[in-house]
Every structure is written in structure tokens, then in C-alpha cells.
Design a protein around this motif. Structure first.
Motif, short mmCIF file in Angstrom:
data_model
loop_
_atom_site.label_atom_id
_atom_site.label_comp_id
_atom_site.label_asym_id
_atom_site.label_seq_id
_atom_site.Cartn_x
_atom_site.Cartn_y
_atom_site.Cartn_z
N ALA A 7 -1.86 35.46 0.05
CA ALA A 7 -2.76 35.46 -1.33
C ALA A 7 -2.23 34.77 -2.55
O ALA A 7 -2.69 34.27 -3.27
CB ALA A 7 -3.25 37.06 -1.72
N GLN A 34 -7.48 33.57 -12.09
CA GLN A 34 -8.13 34.52 -11.03
C GLN A 34 -8.11 33.80 -9.77
O GLN A 34 -8.95 32.72 -9.80
CB GLN A 34 -9.30 35.21 -11.41
CG GLN A 34 -9.88 36.28 -10.50
CD GLN A 34 -8.68 37.45 -10.40
OE1 GLN A 34 -8.28 38.00 -11.21
NE2 GLN A 34 -8.56 37.96 -9.10
N THR A 36 -8.95 33.87 -5.54
CA THR A 36 -9.69 34.86 -4.68
C THR A 36 -9.50 34.06 -3.26
O THR A 36 -9.78 32.81 -3.39
CB THR A 36 -10.91 34.77 -4.73
OG1 THR A 36 -10.95 35.81 -5.95
CG2 THR A 36 -11.46 35.89 -3.51
N VAL A 38 -10.30 33.85 0.83
CA VAL A 38 -11.15 34.27 1.95
C VAL A 38 -10.87 33.83 3.53
O VAL A 38 -10.37 32.57 3.40
CB VAL A 38 -12.54 33.81 1.77
CG1 VAL A 38 -13.65 34.32 2.96
CG2 VAL A 38 -13.19 34.30 0.53
N THR A 47 -10.37 39.18 2.72
CA THR A 47 -10.13 38.73 1.35
C THR A 47 -9.15 39.13 0.59
O THR A 47 -8.63 40.40 0.89
CB THR A 47 -11.45 39.17 0.39
OG1 THR A 47 -11.57 40.29 0.42
CG2 THR A 47 -12.79 38.38 1.23
N ALA A 48 -8.71 38.50 -0.50
CA ALA A 48 -7.73 39.21 -1.57
C ALA A 48 -7.83 38.38 -2.73
O ALA A 48 -8.18 37.09 -2.95
CB ALA A 48 -6.37 38.77 -1.00
N SER A 49 -7.40 38.80 -3.81
CA SER A 49 -7.36 38.36 -5.22
C SER A 49 -6.03 38.43 -5.94
O SER A 49 -5.40 39.70 -5.56
CB SER A 49 -8.57 38.91 -5.98
OG SER A 49 -9.81 38.42 -5.62
N SER A 50 -5.99 37.45 -6.68
CA SER A 50 -4.59 37.77 -7.36
C SER A 50 -4.91 37.11 -8.83
O SER A 50 -5.39 36.00 -8.85
CB SER A 50 -3.39 36.92 -6.69
OG SER A 50 -2.02 37.08 -7.30
N TRP A 111 -9.80 29.14 -0.58
CA TRP A 111 -9.53 29.77 -1.77
C TRP A 111 -10.26 29.20 -3.25
O TRP A 111 -10.99 27.91 -2.66
CB TRP A 111 -8.05 29.56 -1.96
CG TRP A 111 -7.46 28.04 -2.20
CD1 TRP A 111 -7.13 27.46 -1.21
CD2 TRP A 111 -7.85 27.27 -3.48
NE1 TRP A 111 -6.52 26.09 -1.74
CE2 TRP A 111 -7.07 26.09 -3.09
CE3 TRP A 111 -8.16 27.63 -4.61
CZ2 TRP A 111 -6.94 25.10 -3.95
CZ3 TRP A 111 -8.01 26.59 -5.70
CH2 TRP A 111 -7.45 25.27 -5.30
#
Length: 116
Positions: A7, A34, A36, A38, A47-50, A111
Motif C-alpha cells: 500500500a 489519498q 487506494t 486494489v 484493498t488498502a488506503s494510505s 491504484w
């Protein structure tokens, strides 16, 4: 590779330093982003977000070894801990593809990023 590193890597792909920019120069991509990711294939998290901050065209990513570039046209190329991503930024948004591994098993996906 743990998914949290992937991520950060994907987020970094959006924010690597600009090619040949002086250390004091501002980049058109500076700011908070931001990101994200997938996973489309493999055993990485779905999934992840940072949230990342870019200053003077360079990304800061605590705990990650990030290297890469954003070309003058917004082309993104970056690597982090053996994973790779590329894509395109345009204004306040961007997207692309990434690939890496989790426990030695390849994973890949997309992403997306937006400036906050």
C-alpha cells in the motif's frame, strides 16, 4: 511482502520526486494525497488506503524504502521493497498498475490517488 508495504509502495508511486528537479523547487504534485490500491490477482489484501504527503516533489513514507520519479507529463514510475508501480497523474488525480508479492506469491492490481 506484507500488504501494508505494498500500500505504501503504491501510494509512493504517485508521489516520488520529480525528475531532475532542484532540491528547493516545488512540484505540481506537492500536497496531501489519498491513495487506494486494489488487488486484482494474488494473495495480497483486497484493498488498502494510505494518506501521504509530498513536499518539493518528494514523498515521505515512514518505514518504507521508496525510489521513483514523476516525469514532467505526470508519468509515474516507482519501486519499493521489490514491488513496482507505474501510472499517470493529471492535476489532482491519478491511477495506474502495481505488482509485487506476498509470502513469495505474486500479486498485482490497480491504484488510484486524489489530492486532498
Amino acid at each position: 511482502m506484507r500488504f501494508d508495504r505494498i500500500a505504501v509502495f503504491c501510494a509512493a508511486s504517485v508521489f516520488a520526486g520529480t525528475l531532475a528537479a532542484p532540491a528547493f523547487a516545488q512540484s505540481p504534485y506537492d500536497g496531501n494525497w489519498q491513495v487506494t490500491i486494489v488487488t486484482k490477482s494474488g494473495s495480497c489484501e483486497p484493498t488498502a488506503s494510505s494518506m501521504l504527503t509530498v513536499a518539493d516533489g518528494r514523498i515521505t513514507a515512514p518505514g518504507a524504502n521508496v525510489s521513483g520519479t514523476i516525469g514532467s507529463g505526470g508519468l509515474v514510475k516507482v519501486s519499493i521493497n521489490g514491488a513496482y508501480a507505474n501510472g499517470q497523474l493529471n492535476g489532482n488525480a491519478g491511477s495506474g498498475k502495481w505488482n509485487g508479492a506476498s509470502a513469495g506469491i505474486p500479486c498485482s492490481g490497480r491504484w488510484e490517488a486524489s489530492r486532498q
